[in-house]
Design a protein around this motif. Structure first.
Motif, PDB file in Angstrom:
ATOM      1  N   ASP A   9      -2.528   8.603  -0.148  1.00 39.97           N
ATOM      2  CA  ASP A   9      -3.327   9.801   0.112  1.00 39.97           C
ATOM      3  C   ASP A   9      -2.650  10.667   1.181  1.00 39.97           C
ATOM      4  OD1 ASP A   9      -4.485   9.163   2.892  1.00 39.97           O
ATOM      5  OD2 ASP A   9      -5.101   7.399   1.740  1.00 39.97           O
ATOM      6  N   ARG A  10      -3.093  11.902   1.274  1.00 39.61           N
ATOM      7  CA  ARG A  10      -2.460  12.872   2.177  1.00 39.61           C
ATOM      8  C   ARG A  10      -2.516  12.451   3.649  1.00 39.61           C
ATOM      9  NH1 ARG A  10      -1.025  16.502  -1.269  1.00 39.61           N
ATOM     10  NH2 ARG A  10      -2.364  17.279  -2.911  1.00 39.61           N
ATOM     11  N   LYS A  11      -3.604  11.830   4.048  1.00 36.59           N
ATOM     12  CA  LYS A  11      -3.746  11.398   5.444  1.00 36.59           C
ATOM     13  C   LYS A  11      -2.722  10.314   5.777  1.00 36.59           C
ATOM     14  CE  LYS A  11      -7.159   9.752   8.737  1.00 36.59           C
ATOM     15  NZ  LYS A  11      -8.554   9.323   8.936  1.00 36.59           N
ATOM     16  N   SER A  12      -2.548   9.351   4.891  1.00 41.40           N
ATOM     17  CA  SER A  12      -1.567   8.284   5.118  1.00 41.40           C
ATOM     18  C   SER A  12      -0.156   8.844   5.162  1.00 41.40           C
ATOM     19  CB  SER A  12      -1.665   7.222   4.019  1.00 41.40           C
ATOM     20  OG  SER A  12      -2.917   6.596   4.046  1.00 41.40           O
ATOM     21  N   TYR A  13       0.143   9.778   4.249  1.00 40.44           N
ATOM     22  CA  TYR A  13       1.458  10.413   4.229  1.00 40.44           C
ATOM     23  C   TYR A  13       1.707  11.193   5.515  1.00 40.44           C
ATOM     24  CZ  TYR A  13       5.210  13.611   2.873  1.00 40.44           C
ATOM     25  OH  TYR A  13       6.380  14.329   2.834  1.00 40.44           O
ATOM     26  N   ALA A  14       0.701  11.923   5.982  1.00 43.58           N
ATOM     27  CA  ALA A  14       0.849  12.709   7.210  1.00 43.58           C
ATOM     28  C   ALA A  14       1.102  11.806   8.417  1.00 43.58           C
ATOM     29  CB  ALA A  14      -0.392  13.564   7.447  1.00 43.58           C
ATOM     30  N   MET A  48      12.755   9.646 -10.673  1.00 44.09           N
ATOM     31  CA  MET A  48      11.633   9.742  -9.742  1.00 44.09           C
ATOM     32  C   MET A  48      11.397   8.316  -9.242  1.00 44.09           C
ATOM     33  SD  MET A  48       8.967  12.427 -11.460  1.00 44.09           S
ATOM     34  CE  MET A  48       8.928  11.666 -13.085  1.00 44.09           C
ATOM     35  N   VAL A  49      11.500   8.124  -7.938  1.00 42.95           N
ATOM     36  CA  VAL A  49      11.314   6.810  -7.329  1.00 42.95           C
ATOM     37  C   VAL A  49       9.956   6.821  -6.632  1.00 42.95           C
ATOM     38  CG1 VAL A  49      12.217   5.132  -5.690  1.00 42.95           C
ATOM     39  CG2 VAL A  49      13.802   6.567  -7.016  1.00 42.95           C
ATOM     40  N   PHE A  50       9.061   5.951  -7.080  1.00 44.51           N
ATOM     41  CA  PHE A  50       7.699   5.924  -6.565  1.00 44.51           C
ATOM     42  C   PHE A  50       7.490   4.764  -5.603  1.00 44.51           C
ATOM     43  CE2 PHE A  50       7.330   8.066 -10.650  1.00 44.51           C
ATOM     44  CZ  PHE A  50       6.556   9.166 -10.308  1.00 44.51           C
ATOM     45  N   TYR A  51       6.725   5.048  -4.540  1.00 52.45           N
ATOM     46  CA  TYR A  51       6.244   3.966  -3.671  1.00 52.45           C
ATOM     47  C   TYR A  51       4.811   4.274  -3.250  1.00 52.45           C
ATOM     48  CZ  TYR A  51       7.024   6.749   0.616  1.00 52.45           C
ATOM     49  OH  TYR A  51       6.987   7.717   1.595  1.00 52.45           O
ATOM     50  N   CYS A  52       4.114   3.219  -2.879  1.00 47.62           N
ATOM     51  CA  CYS A  52       2.733   3.333  -2.417  1.00 47.62           C
ATOM     52  C   CYS A  52       2.550   2.335  -1.273  1.00 47.62           C
ATOM     53  CB  CYS A  52       1.757   3.096  -3.567  1.00 47.62           C
ATOM     54  SG  CYS A  52       1.933   1.473  -4.357  1.00 47.62           S
ATOM     55  N   THR A  53       1.360   1.882  -1.053  1.00 46.09           N
ATOM     56  CA  THR A  53       1.105   0.963   0.057  1.00 46.09           C
ATOM     57  C   THR A  53       1.587  -0.450  -0.247  1.00 46.09           C
ATOM     58  OG1 THR A  53      -0.822   2.258   0.714  1.00 46.09           O
ATOM     59  CG2 THR A  53      -0.663   0.025   1.593  1.00 46.09           C
ATOM     60  N   ARG A  54       1.219  -0.996  -1.405  1.00 46.40           N
ATOM     61  CA  ARG A  54       1.555  -2.376  -1.736  1.00 46.40           C
ATOM     62  C   ARG A  54       2.307  -2.555  -3.058  1.00 46.40           C
ATOM     63  NH1 ARG A  54      -0.001  -5.286   2.205  1.00 46.40           N
ATOM     64  NH2 ARG A  54      -1.916  -4.921   3.319  1.00 46.40           N
ATOM     65  N   GLY A  55       2.510  -1.492  -3.799  1.00 49.22           N
ATOM     66  CA  GLY A  55       3.285  -1.577  -5.029  1.00 49.22           C
ATOM     67  C   GLY A  55       2.507  -1.462  -6.314  1.00 49.22           C
ATOM     68  N   SER A  56       1.188  -1.577  -6.266  1.00 53.85           N
ATOM     69  CA  SER A  56       0.415  -1.553  -7.514  1.00 53.85           C
ATOM     70  C   SER A  56       0.315  -0.150  -8.107  1.00 53.85           C
ATOM     71  CB  SER A  56      -0.976  -2.148  -7.297  1.00 53.85           C
ATOM     72  OG  SER A  56      -1.668  -1.430  -6.293  1.00 53.85           O
ATOM     73  N   GLN A  57       0.088   0.866  -7.289  1.00 51.37           N
ATOM     74  CA  GLN A  57      -0.013   2.222  -7.816  1.00 51.37           C
ATOM     75  C   GLN A  57       1.336   2.733  -8.313  1.00 51.37           C
ATOM     76  OE1 GLN A  57      -1.981   4.435  -4.678  1.00 51.37           O
ATOM     77  NE2 GLN A  57      -3.954   4.179  -5.692  1.00 51.37           N
ATOM     78  N   SER A  58       2.405   2.357  -7.635  1.00 53.92           N
ATOM     79  CA  SER A  58       3.720   2.799  -8.109  1.00 53.92           C
ATOM     80  C   SER A  58       4.046   2.156  -9.457  1.00 53.92           C
ATOM     81  CB  SER A  58       4.817   2.502  -7.083  1.00 53.92           C
ATOM     82  OG  SER A  58       4.955   1.125  -6.844  1.00 53.92           O
ATOM     83  N   MET A  59       3.646   0.920  -9.658  1.00 56.08           N
ATOM     84  CA  MET A  59       3.858   0.262 -10.938  1.00 56.08           C
ATOM     85  C   MET A  59       3.055   0.957 -12.037  1.00 56.08           C
ATOM     86  SD  MET A  59       3.034  -3.638 -12.133  1.00 56.08           S
ATOM     87  CE  MET A  59       1.281  -3.304 -12.057  1.00 56.08           C
ATOM     88  N   LEU A  60       1.801   1.285 -11.766  1.00 51.89           N
ATOM     89  CA  LEU A  60       0.973   1.977 -12.752  1.00 51.89           C
ATOM     90  C   LEU A  60       1.544   3.359 -13.074  1.00 51.89           C
ATOM     91  CD1 LEU A  60      -2.584   1.040 -11.431  1.00 51.89           C
ATOM     92  CD2 LEU A  60      -1.463   0.182 -13.500  1.00 51.89           C
ATOM     93  N   ALA A  61       2.007   4.065 -12.052  1.00 47.08           N
ATOM     94  CA  ALA A  61       2.604   5.389 -12.261  1.00 47.08           C
ATOM     95  C   ALA A  61       3.844   5.273 -13.144  1.00 47.08           C
ATOM     96  CB  ALA A  61       2.949   6.029 -10.919  1.00 47.08           C
ATOM     97  N   CYS A  62       4.674   4.289 -12.866  1.00 45.15           N
ATOM     98  CA  CYS A  62       5.885   4.091 -13.670  1.00 45.15           C
ATOM     99  C   CYS A  62       5.546   3.709 -15.106  1.00 45.15           C
ATOM    100  CB  CYS A  62       6.790   3.043 -13.026  1.00 45.15           C
ATOM    101  SG  CYS A  62       7.630   3.647 -11.549  1.00 45.15           S
ATOM    102  N   ASN A  63       4.553   2.858 -15.295  1.00 36.52           N
ATOM    103  CA  ASN A  63       4.125   2.501 -16.649  1.00 36.52           C
ATOM    104  C   ASN A  63       3.743   3.749 -17.431  1.00 36.52           C
ATOM    105  OD1 ASN A  63       4.449  -0.271 -16.385  1.00 36.52           O
ATOM    106  ND2 ASN A  63       2.328  -0.615 -15.795  1.00 36.52           N
ATOM    107  N   HIS A  64       2.926   4.575 -16.821  1.00 35.16           N
ATOM    108  CA  HIS A  64       2.411   5.768 -17.484  1.00 35.16           C
ATOM    109  C   HIS A  64       3.510   6.793 -17.745  1.00 35.16           C
ATOM    110  CE1 HIS A  64      -0.371   8.945 -18.529  1.00 35.16           C
ATOM    111  NE2 HIS A  64       0.189   9.711 -17.620  1.00 35.16           N
ATOM    112  N   LEU A  65       4.307   7.096 -16.733  1.00 30.85           N
ATOM    113  CA  LEU A  65       5.303   8.160 -16.873  1.00 30.85           C
ATOM    114  C   LEU A  65       6.517   7.738 -17.697  1.00 30.85           C
ATOM    115  CD1 LEU A  65       5.102   9.772 -13.337  1.00 30.85           C
ATOM    116  CD2 LEU A  65       4.122  10.615 -15.482  1.00 30.85           C
TER     117      LEU A  65
END
Length: 108
Positions: free
Chosen positions: A28-33, A65-82
């Motif tokens: 989320d934007r707050k975590s990124y900031a 496009m290299v994705f990362y998130c907090t623990r890896g689950s959202q980046s995996m889902l994003a990669c699956n979809h895209l």
């Protein structure tokens, strides 16, 4: 799905070597900031589908496009979809929870 998954250690190497990539922080934007990896842009996971539908994610097909998130689950889902839509994607295993490098930008 068929896409590469790299460790956060390998991602650190890519960043330090200047490997061409679109580094995307899915938190989320707050975590990124608060903190993020150098060179990363913020696209919250919840907004990713709409951006793909609108064509905002279309870019050079030779640059992953290299994705990362907090623990890896959202980046995996994003990669699956895209990857199913033909995007060149790379997943990072473990997310920022597994990151131990020096390329973190922090605004404490």
């Amino acid at each position: 799905m068929n896409y590469p998954t790299i460790s956060m250690r390998e991602l650190e190497f890519w960043i330090l070597c200047g490997k061409p990539m679109e580094l995307i922080d899915l938190r989320d934007r707050k975590s990124y900031a608060y903190s993020h990896l150098k060179g990363a842009v913020n696209i919250p996971y919840e907004e990713l589908e709409d951006m793909a539908e609108e064509g905002v994610l279309d870019h050079c097909p030779d640059v992953p496009m290299v994705f990362y998130c907090t623990r890896g689950s959202q980046s995996m889902l994003a990669c699956n979809h895209l990857s199913a839509r033909g995007y060149p994607v790379v997943n990072t295993a473990g997310g920022l929870a597994a990151y131990r490098g020096t390329s973190m930008v922090s605004f404490l």
